[in-house]
Design an enzyme around this catalytic site. Structure first.
Site: not given
Ligand SMILES: NC(=O)c1ccc[n+]([C@@H]2O[C@H](COP(=O)([O-])OP(=O)(O)OC[C@H]3O[C@@H](n4cnc5c(N)ncnc54)[C@H](OP(=O)(O)O)[C@@H]3O)[C@@H](O)[C@H]2O)c1
Length: 254
Positions: A65, A91, A155
């Site tokens: 994206i 997300n 971040y």
């Molecule tokens: N887990 C936590 O503790 C936590 C806490 C607060 C907020 N968040 C937020 O929650 C959201 C989801 O994170 P998550 O924790 O579920 O982590 P995650 O498993 O690492 O998920 C992030 C997703 O974003 C996709 N992504 C990354 N770069 C991309 C790109 N350039 N284009 C398209 N897709 C992309 C990745 O898929 P690909 O690598 O296949 O592209 C991955 O599926 C994020 O915004 C994160 O900052 C997470």
């Protein structure tokens, strides 16, 4: 009889970015379970395929994206397929551990390209379609969008930016009937820490430190976050916009 919001069948077309893992996968599945059509977006086709294999209402679009033209192509793909767009879930995002002494321009730029610019371009490209459906945008921030995070200031700053975009778009788009809210999860099980390039031992140490600090005594599950994303996008949630909902086991109270 009044049907609780998350169980009401929905004829919605929904885009979820980052749907190949973690919170995004759980969100795609949660929307599909209530009857929505979901376009699951991410870079890894195989990971998206694993999400889609769990529910036939999920279609996949492998895409980076942050690439030129990609946000418009993502929106077009959903509208071409279902003729409408009701919900955009921004997300996809990443964490970067970067103490001030190690600040690197390219890493700052890459982080903001993913966490701030891409959601902005997706929302902009979605605008006409969301006006037509009086739809909703849900941005995924973080509890660190409004708390300091030593060692990962950029971040936290990128998520603070996303929260301010949320409030501002909510006002800008209110007259169109488009609602804009954000979810701010606390530490949740996902691939995020590994994706940040941290070694396994460091990931485990961070997890144990977080568990010790979270009042409810554990990290969250992606499904616990996804349920609230689905709530915020519910057409019945007609009176909520511009809000940042923190889901973090009480961490924010400490
Ligand atoms: N887990 C936590 O503790 C936590 C806490 C607060 C907020 N968040 C937020 O929650 C959201 C989801 O994170 P998550 O924790 O579920 O982590 P995650 O498993 O690492 O998920 C992030 C997703 O974003 C996709 N992504 C990354 N770069 C991309 C790109 N350039 N284009 C398209 N897709 C992309 C990745 O898929 P690909 O690598 O296949 O592209 C991955 O599926 C994020 O915004 C994160 O900052 C997470």
């Amino acid at each position: 009889m009044t049907i609780p919001p998350t169980t009401r069948p929905r004829d919605q077309a929904v885009i979820v970015t980052g749907a190949g893992s973690g919170i995004g996968r759980a969100t795609a599945l949660a929307f599909a379970r209530v009857g929505a059509h979901v376009l699951a977006v991410g870079r890894r086709a195989a990971a998206l395929g694993e999400t889609a294999a769990q529910n036939p209402r999920i279609a996949v679009l492998p895409a980076d994206i942050t690439a030129d033209g990609s946000p418009q192509a993502v929106i077009d793909a959903a509208v071409d397929r279902w003729g409408r767009l009701d919900v955009l879930v921004n997300n996809a995002g990443a964490t970067t551990v970067m103490p001030l002494a190690d600040t690197d321009a390219q890493r700052v730029s890459d982080l903001f390209a993913l966490n701030v610019t891409a959601p902005s371009l997706l929302a902009s490209a979605a605008l006409a379609h969301l006006r037509a459906t009086r739809g909703a945008i849900v941005n995924v921030s973080s509890t660190y969008g409004h708390r300091p995070l030593p060692g990962a200031a950029h971040y936290a700053a990128s998520k603070a930016a996303l929260e301010q975009l949320t409030r501002t778009w909510a006002l800008e788009l209110a007259a169109d009937g488009i609602r804009v809210n954000a979810l701010a999860p606390g530490p949740t099980e996902s691939q995020a820490l590994t994706a940040a390039g941290l070694p396994d031992a460091a990931v485990e140490q961070i997890k144990q430190d977080e568990i010790a600090r979270i009042p409810l005594g554990r990290r969250g599950d992606p499904e616990e976050v996804a349920a609230w994303i689905v709530h915020l996008a519910d057409p019945a949630a007609t009176w909520i916009t511009g809000q940042i909902l923190t889901i973090d086991g009480g961490l924010e109270l400490t």
